[in-house]
Design an enzyme around this catalytic site. Sequence first.
Site, short mmCIF file in Angstrom:
data_model
loop_
_atom_site.label_atom_id
_atom_site.label_comp_id
_atom_site.label_asym_id
_atom_site.label_seq_id
_atom_site.Cartn_x
_atom_site.Cartn_y
_atom_site.Cartn_z
N HIS A 16 -46.73 -14.28 44.42
CA HIS A 16 -45.52 -13.61 43.90
C HIS A 16 -45.82 -12.13 43.78
CE1 HIS A 16 -42.20 -13.64 40.53
NE2 HIS A 16 -42.17 -12.51 41.24
N HIS A 196 -36.56 -16.73 42.14
CA HIS A 196 -36.82 -16.35 40.75
C HIS A 196 -35.84 -17.13 39.87
CE1 HIS A 196 -38.96 -13.06 42.56
NE2 HIS A 196 -39.12 -12.39 41.44
N GLU A 199 -36.92 -16.45 34.33
CA GLU A 199 -37.67 -15.27 33.85
C GLU A 199 -36.92 -14.76 32.62
OE1 GLU A 199 -37.49 -11.91 36.53
OE2 GLU A 199 -39.13 -10.84 35.54
N ASP A 277 -46.60 -9.66 40.66
CA ASP A 277 -45.18 -9.28 40.69
C ASP A 277 -44.98 -7.87 41.27
OD1 ASP A 277 -42.54 -9.94 40.40
OD2 ASP A 277 -42.47 -9.82 38.22
N1 HPA Z 1 -37.71 -10.00 38.87
C1 HPA Z 1 -36.59 -10.03 39.59
N2 HPA Z 1 -36.43 -9.27 40.67
C2 HPA Z 1 -37.42 -8.46 41.04
C3 HPA Z 1 -38.59 -8.41 40.33
C4 HPA Z 1 -38.74 -9.22 39.18
O1 HPA Z 1 -39.78 -9.21 38.47
N3 HPA Z 1 -39.37 -7.51 40.97
C5 HPA Z 1 -38.70 -7.06 42.03
N4 HPA Z 1 -37.50 -7.63 42.08
ZN ZN Z 2 -40.75 -11.06 41.02
#
Ligand code: HPA
Ligand code: ZN
Length: 342
Positions: A16, A196, A199, A277
């Site tokens: 990721h 994703h 989060e 990330d």
């Molecule tokens: N989250 C969602 N979108 C993203 C992220 C993230 O951490 N980094 C780059 N695009």
């Molecule tokens: Zn991400």
Amino acid sequence: MSVKKLISALPKVELHLHIEGSLEPDLLMELADKHQINLPYSNLEQINLAYNFEDLQSFLDLYYLGASVLIDEDDFYQLMWRYLCKCKEDNVVHTEIMFDPQTHTERGIDFSVFMSGFLRALNQAEAEWGQSHHLIMSFLRHLSEESAFDTLAAANPYLEHIHAVGLDSSELGNPPGKFTRVFESAGKLGLKRVAHAGEEGPPEYIWSAINDLNVDRIDHGVRCVEDPALVDHLITHNMPLTVCPLSNIKLCVFDNMQQHNILEMLNQELLVTVNADDPSYFGGYLNDNYAAMHEALEMDEKELIKLIKNSFKASFLSQETKQHWIQQVDNISNSILYESTD
Ligand code: HPA
Ligand code: ZN
């Protein structure tokens, strides 16, 4: 002491990583200068002050602003090359790298420009030190389904270089179900699928990524713990979660590293992995993430080795290659732990 030694000595995988999020301040300023682009900061001190985020959106605003300095083929080459050199330094033997085509096509920059730069760097790293990689093309979820379909069509000449599709950008208000048909089309093209979810978004978004998008992995997913039935499902189906500890702290998903739930998830037998990330925005690359977990959570050798093996298991490598690297992890960790006197 042996945990620190193991972090650098063991071969690792990253699953990721947004390549646009590896744009370091020095390259950012160099390219802004090259293309005469005005940024709201002109030195490292101002950048450090600006990179203080309160949530995902406050980060994304600066992430897209930063990406605006990437214009020609060599800019994309430099970006990718510097990240791959970091992989070599951190002993990341295989990396599955996300890129956001729409961040560039929306500014009038064509697939041919960024793909040539990326592929030149990837081929060079593979030739020079055997760097292994897969590319994950991510759709921006704040844009429309139509825009995602256009992106999938524009990627057609490059499909042999793209292993999977992903879904990123502003999560709240943009549930995975918005992209069901795009992911279905990507699946028919033979692409793997990641998204994703969980989060900032609720457990329902993780369910939606599983049921509507048919994903092979969940990116982040730390909010799964709010739904015991979801946790059971993830464990039963061996669904990988690509967790990003430093990112979660910078974006205030957890107040501090001591509060992070990654080791609890690991000990519940969830298939969790550690990832960076957007390393240049969140304060560290892969080894820095493991080191921060060791310091704040007292992660021990056993947990570290399990996390590293999980990343190989959760990767899109062949079974044979996974087995090879997992054996290497065992051999190297045994020799370090056996030799260690501290
Ligand atoms: N989250 C969602 N979108 C993203 C992220 C993230 O951490 N980094 C780059 N695009
Ligand atoms: Zn991400």
